[in-house]
Design an enzyme around this catalytic site. Structure first.
Site, mmCIF file in Angstrom:
data_model
loop_
_atom_site.group_PDB
_atom_site.id
_atom_site.type_symbol
_atom_site.label_atom_id
_atom_site.label_comp_id
_atom_site.label_asym_id
_atom_site.label_seq_id
_atom_site.Cartn_x
_atom_site.Cartn_y
_atom_site.Cartn_z
ATOM 1 N N TYR A 71 4.271 0.971 17.717
ATOM 2 C CA TYR A 71 3.877 0.506 16.382
ATOM 3 C C TYR A 71 3.132 -0.831 16.492
ATOM 4 O O TYR A 71 2.041 -1.008 15.956
ATOM 5 C CB TYR A 71 5.126 0.371 15.520
ATOM 6 N N SER A 118 -0.094 -5.451 10.275
ATOM 7 C CA SER A 118 1.299 -5.885 10.097
ATOM 8 C C SER A 118 1.462 -7.249 10.767
ATOM 9 O O SER A 118 0.651 -7.623 11.637
ATOM 10 C CB SER A 118 2.221 -4.868 10.774
HETATM 11 N N1 LIG Z 1 7.024 -1.684 5.003
HETATM 12 C C1 LIG Z 1 6.820 -2.688 5.830
HETATM 13 O O1 LIG Z 1 7.701 -3.466 6.134
HETATM 14 C C2 LIG Z 1 5.442 -2.875 6.402
HETATM 15 C C3 LIG Z 1 5.160 -4.126 6.985
HETATM 16 C C4 LIG Z 1 3.908 -4.330 7.525
HETATM 17 C C5 LIG Z 1 2.964 -3.344 7.471
HETATM 18 N N2 LIG Z 1 3.258 -2.141 6.907
HETATM 19 C C6 LIG Z 1 2.223 -1.137 6.874
HETATM 20 O O2 LIG Z 1 1.874 -0.896 5.544
HETATM 21 C C7 LIG Z 1 1.366 0.429 5.396
HETATM 22 C C8 LIG Z 1 2.080 1.124 4.267
HETATM 23 O O3 LIG Z 1 3.438 1.253 4.625
HETATM 24 P P1 LIG Z 1 4.638 1.452 3.591
HETATM 25 O O4 LIG Z 1 5.651 0.466 3.955
HETATM 26 O O5 LIG Z 1 4.116 1.532 2.227
HETATM 27 O O6 LIG Z 1 5.172 2.850 4.135
HETATM 28 P P2 LIG Z 1 5.380 4.244 3.431
HETATM 29 O O7 LIG Z 1 6.101 5.073 4.412
HETATM 30 O O8 LIG Z 1 5.969 4.051 2.080
HETATM 31 O O9 LIG Z 1 3.890 4.771 3.232
HETATM 32 C C9 LIG Z 1 3.141 5.350 4.252
HETATM 33 C C10 LIG Z 1 2.375 6.512 3.663
HETATM 34 O O10 LIG Z 1 1.518 7.024 4.687
HETATM 35 C C11 LIG Z 1 1.535 8.440 4.576
HETATM 36 N N3 LIG Z 1 1.162 9.056 5.846
HETATM 37 C C12 LIG Z 1 1.872 9.072 7.001
HETATM 38 N N4 LIG Z 1 1.230 9.779 7.930
HETATM 39 C C13 LIG Z 1 0.086 10.229 7.367
HETATM 40 C C14 LIG Z 1 -1.002 11.019 7.834
HETATM 41 N N5 LIG Z 1 -1.026 11.501 9.070
HETATM 42 N N6 LIG Z 1 -2.010 11.273 6.975
HETATM 43 C C15 LIG Z 1 -2.001 10.792 5.710
HETATM 44 N N7 LIG Z 1 -0.991 10.059 5.218
HETATM 45 C C16 LIG Z 1 0.030 9.765 6.035
HETATM 46 C C17 LIG Z 1 2.975 8.773 4.194
HETATM 47 O O11 LIG Z 1 3.101 10.066 3.646
HETATM 48 C C18 LIG Z 1 3.279 7.670 3.199
HETATM 49 O O12 LIG Z 1 2.954 8.042 1.886
HETATM 50 C C19 LIG Z 1 1.573 1.088 6.758
HETATM 51 O O13 LIG Z 1 0.375 1.045 7.483
HETATM 52 C C20 LIG Z 1 2.615 0.212 7.409
HETATM 53 O O14 LIG Z 1 2.549 0.292 8.808
HETATM 54 C C21 LIG Z 1 4.484 -1.899 6.369
#
Ligand SMILES: NC(=O)c1ccc[n+]([C@@H]2O[C@H](COP(=O)([O-])OP(=O)(O)OC[C@H]3O[C@@H](n4cnc5c(N)ncnc54)[C@H](O)[C@@H]3O)[C@@H](O)[C@H]2O)c1
Length: 313
Positions: free
Chosen positions: A197, A184
């Site tokens: 986080y 991130s």
């Molecule tokens: N959305 C943002 O603004 C953002 C920004 C930077 C980085 N990220 C990172 O991008 C990645 C995807 O995030 P997103 O925004 O698509 O979020 P999201 O919540 O849509 O997706 C996360 C997924 O991870 C799954 N998950 C959670 N815990 C789990 C576990 N223990 N085992 C297996 N699966 C699990 C959830 O069920 C979900 O489907 C993450 O690593 C997040 O930290 C997100």
């Protein structure tokens, strides 16, 4: 004794030679990187690759799965959320792609190893691993329950160790593969009220850096690593959060972020910062005094970003 016969002088010559070679290689790397900035490498084919994506049940994971399926890869979907993962499976099958869904809690080391073995037997060796599953606590340190802090590290960081240990050996055996870790922008520059986080994502950045060294120094030139540092993307993970100047730095759409990620993976980019401004801010951070950064963070409203966080319901 002539200069060539003198061991000390031979040592100095060889050190000088080494320095010159290193300087030359650094310049070449710089030049290639500069050149690639303007003329990107043509994207590699992933047709027939086996792409495993954790957290494929929603958000970026789902979108990444669909995009790789469109390009002819066999997709392995890993998520703790059965319903979400099966929805992704259906979307991929509807567009004529091939995918296999597995319900796994990536924070459970034994489950990762067990399901990894199942994938090997039922689907084959994973050639592209995308560690994408992530969770956020969304509270200040003192408000965060201990078990949620532990969960953040288990899912966002430690799970990468287990999945990589599971799938990297086969990639190395064939000198063919790619490990992609979704960190991130807050893994480079922290944001208020995201201690666990942010720290877990800093960990992902460090983990990927050293993993790359281990692969490169062991002589593998076709096993790649990529760390992805996107800023706020509207997937639902940070539901409720607000930026101070959304007109200047708007939140990213999932599709736009995923497009950049795909582009970076297909061109074997080591680090993908989305938007590019993240590179600038992370360099600035290393140059400015901490108090100056505090002022900048305050000006851009990153001190209050998490105040309105509600999270995914
Ligand atoms: N959305 C943002 O603004 C953002 C920004 C930077 C980085 N990220 C990172 O991008 C990645 C995807 O995030 P997103 O925004 O698509 O979020 P999201 O919540 O849509 O997706 C996360 C997924 O991870 C799954 N998950 C959670 N815990 C789990 C576990 N223990 N085992 C297996 N699966 C699990 C959830 O069920 C979900 O489907 C993450 O690593 C997040 O930290 C997100």
């Amino acid at each position: 004794m002539s200069a060539e016969q003198n061991p000390r002088s031979r040592e100095n010559m060889s050190l000088l030679h080494e320095i010159l070679v290193t300087v030359k290689n650094v310049c070449v790397a710089y030049f290639v990187s500069f050149y690639r900035f303007f003329i990107p490498q043509s994207p590699k084919s992933v047709f027939g690759d086996i792409v495993l994506i954790t957290g494929s049940g929603s958000g970026m994971g789902r979108q990444l799965a669909v995009e790789f399926a469109k390009r002819g890869a066999v997709i392995v979907l890993w998520d703790i959320d059965k319903e979400g993962n099966n929805e992704t499976l259906t979307i991929i099958e509807d567009i004529g792609g091939t995918a296999h869904s597995f319900i796994v809690d990536v924070s459970d080391r034994q489950a990762v190893y067990r399901t990894g073995e199942q994938v090997r037997q039922e689907v084959g060796d994973v050639t592209i691993l995308i560690n994408n599953a992530g969770v956020v606590t969304g509270k200040s340190l003192l408000e965060s329950p201990d078990h949620m802090i532990e969960r953040t590290f288990d899912v966002n960081l430690l799970a990468h160790f287990w999945t990589v240990k599971c799938f990297l050996p086969a990639m190395l055996r064939r000198n063919h593969g790619h490990v992609v870790n979704i960190a991130s922008s807050v893994g480079l520059v922290g944001v208020n009220k995201l201690t666990d986080y942010s720290a877990s994502k800093f960990g992902v950045v460090g983990f990927t850096e050293v993993l790359n060294y281990e692969i490169v120094f062991a002589g593998y030139d076709q096993v790649h690593t990529t760390v992805v540092c996107p800023s706020y993307t509207k997937t639902g993970m940070f539901e409720g959060c607000e930026m101070r100047f959304p007109a200047v730095i708007p939140p990213l759409e999932t599709r736009a972020t995923v497009e950049k990620i795909i582009q970076g993976i297909l061109t074997n980019q080591h680090q993908i910062c989305i938007p590019r401004l993240v590179y600038v801010v992370s360099v600035l951070k290393t140059m400015l005094p901490t108090d100056a950064m505090v002022e900048i963070v305050k000006f851009f409203g990153a001190d209050k970003f998490m105040d309105t966080y509600t999270g995914r319901k």
